[in-house]
Design an enzyme around this catalytic site. Structure first.
Site, PDB file in Angstrom:
ATOM      1  N   ASN B 153      60.605  32.962  29.509  1.00 25.65           N
ATOM      2  CA  ASN B 153      60.645  31.763  30.529  1.00 25.65           C
ATOM      3  C   ASN B 153      62.061  31.373  30.989  1.00 25.65           C
ATOM      4  O   ASN B 153      62.270  31.057  32.170  1.00 25.65           O
ATOM      5  CB  ASN B 153      59.977  30.656  29.795  1.00 25.65           C
ATOM      6  N   CYS B 326      72.393  19.364  27.176  1.00 29.95           N
ATOM      7  CA  CYS B 326      73.247  18.156  26.801  1.00 29.95           C
ATOM      8  C   CYS B 326      72.592  17.094  26.517  1.00 29.95           C
ATOM      9  O   CYS B 326      73.229  15.810  26.008  1.00 29.95           O
ATOM     10  CB  CYS B 326      74.348  18.178  27.694  1.00 29.95           C
TER      11      CYS B 326
END
Lengths: 128, 402
Positions: B153, B326
């Protein structure tokens, strides 16, 4: 991730981007963070003969909040003495930029950058 | 051209308008329960479900009765891996999978480990592809199930499942393949593949979300322990009233994929290559994953010395995914890119572009221009870029990390 309008403003119009020459009189550099952690901040201060920070520059590799935090501290340190600059705390930066909890580390890094720059100045010019 | 531009087709695809049209009658008008055997409402719904089953089977070279409807590829992965591991546990309790698998597979295998199964997570080579010798060596006498995705993916690489299937068959290991990212992108012919179980998803192939299927081989017959119990639907393998409109949508989406793949793939590949050429005009960019053994619509690139999240913020007119997570507190870069041996800095700087049926040349050209401008701007802001320009090797720098 949604950013506050202040983060977006600093991110889109970062203040005081750039570098001073390392050998320029009164210039000191603090570099903190690591590429592997996703954040590196370089903060430079230019200190006058009277001990007041006349000017500041930054470069930052990191997320929008990291860029905004370092841009903000370049504005805040200007006109301050070294000791006054050291009173800037990460909580103030986080509050000013309305950073969410997962981005608090960006403000911590910005505070560290101030400390590192001041320490570099003292090492270079006063032998501390 | 409408902004923002969608270049995240591996996250999900829009439902094709033709698919949406096909689904509509099955909501209010033809609402029967396909399991109702006693009246015409049920019969017409059942006929629609079976027609869809034929279309799904046809895309992958299977027989209709080998298709079990589920809620999506995550459920299919769970049913396949847990179902086979539980059913065949007398044979062995060892599972083999790969470090770059989707979380739906990795977390399912982890759950089996908590139940006392043993698991091996294989490394991939630098190009993202599993070494067949490594795969073969991992299959032990006690190995009952192996699970490998067909198309990754994040980086779009294609694993050699034909060869892996042959090895599994030889060693008597049940072989599961997650093909969620592969349908309509590459040809799949289960008549010629030794694959026992295959997970499918509708919404990655222009069908609706919330519907998927599991292929369960009949010859040689593969058995599963059901994970969902109830009315005994889907030959007892997956109970629950069938979602006729969703199933019709998946059937139509897979029918269109079969009809249009031959013309769509080269078109999308040309656009992807145009994007790649544009990005290669930017300094210090690195493609992640093999470019040959790869689907036509995926491009995963690291823009060195620029952090992924800030780049995504800068290019918010194009919708893409970043390999850098993040946004989570952990600051973990993509585990897939780390498995390729990319250093953390490059993993943090990666962007996944996935193109699709409605992507246009104009959109790609806009994306390239935007990337050029914004990568340049962020590099001017980047202390790493400055150091590299000064000739400093970043690996020799002592970083002050907290």
């Amino acid at each position: 991730m949604t950013y506050s309008s202040k983060v977006l403003d600093h991110y889109e119009n970062p203040r005081n981007v750039g570098s001073f020459a390392q050998d320029e009189e009164g210039v000191a550099t603090g570099m903190v963070g690591a590429p592997a952690c996703g954040d590196v901040m370089k903060l430079q201060i230019k200190v006058g003969k009277d001990g007041v920070i006349e000017d500041a520059r930054f470069k930052t590799y990191g997320c929008g909040s990291a860029i905004a935090s370092s841009s903000l501290v370049t504005e805040w340190v200007k006109g301050k003495t070294l000791d006054e600059a050291l009173t800037i705390k990460n909580a103030q930066i986080a509050e000013e930029l309305a950073l969410p909890p997962v981005k608090i580390h960006c403000s911590v890094l910005a505070e560290d950058a101030i400390r590192a720059a001041v320490a570099d100045y003292k090492k270079k010019y006063t032998g501390e | 051209m409408k902004l923002p531009i969608y270049l995240d087709y591996s996250a999900t695809t829009p439902v094709d308008p033709r698919v949406a049209q096909a689904m509509i009658p099955w909501l209010a008008e033809k609402f029967g329960n396909p399991a109702s055997r006693s009246h015409a409402f049920g019969w017409e719904a059942d006929a629609a479900v079976e027609a869809a089953r034929e279309n799904v089977a046809a895309l992958i070279g299977a027989e209709a009765r080998e298709i079990v409807w589920t809620s999506g590829a995550t459920e299919s992965d769970n049913l396949a891996i847990k179902g086979a591991a539980h059913f065949y546990q007398d044979k062995g309790r060892h599972i083999v999978t790969v470090k770059t698998e989707h979380k739906a597979v990795l977390d399912t295998v982890r759950e089996l480990e908590r139940e006392g199964f043993e698991a091996t997570y294989l490394d991939v080579r630098e190009n993202g592809i599993v070494d067949l010798d490594v795969f073969r060596a991992a299959l032990k006498p006690g190995t009952s199930v192996a699970s490998v995705m067909l198309v990754n993916n994040e980086i779009g690489v294609i694993q050699p499942v034909a060869e892996m299937g042959a090895i599994c068959r030889e060693k008597g290991v049940i072989f599961h393949v997650d093909a969620a990212q592969a349908t309509g992108k590459i040809g799949i012919d289960l008549k010629n593949l030794s694959v026992d179980l295959m997970s499918l998803s509708a919404h990655k192939t222009y069908g609706p979300k919330g519907i998927g299927a599991l292929y369960v081989r009949r010859k040689p017959r593969v058995r599963l322990e059901a994970q969902m119990h109830g009315g005994g639907h889907e030959r007892g393998m997956r109970s629950g009233t069938l979602a006729t409109h969703q199933i019709v949508g998946m059937g139509e989406a897979f029918r269109l994929a079969r009809e249009e793949m031959a013309t769509e793939t080269p078109r999308v590949r040309a656009l992807r290559d145009r994007l790649l050429a544009g990005i290669q005009g930017i300094d210090a960019t690195y493609v992640n994953g093999d470019m040959e053994q790869r689907v036509a619509h995926n491009l995963n690139v690291s823009f060195a010395y620029v952090e992924g999240e800030s780049l995504m913020m800068a290019i918010k007119d194009i919708a893409v995914s970043s390999g850098s997570a993040c946004t989570s507190a952990s600051l973990e870069p993509s585990y897939v890119l780390r498995a390729l041996g990319r250093d953390d800095e490059l993993a943090h700087s990666s962007i996944r572009f996935t193109l699709g049926r409605f992507s246009t040349e104009e959109e790609i050209d806009y994306a390239v221009q935007l990337l050029r401008a914004k990568v340049g701007k962020l590099r001017e802001l980047s202390p790493l870029w400055e150091m590299v320009q000064e000739g400093i090797d970043l690996n020799t720098v002592r970083w002050v990390a907290r």
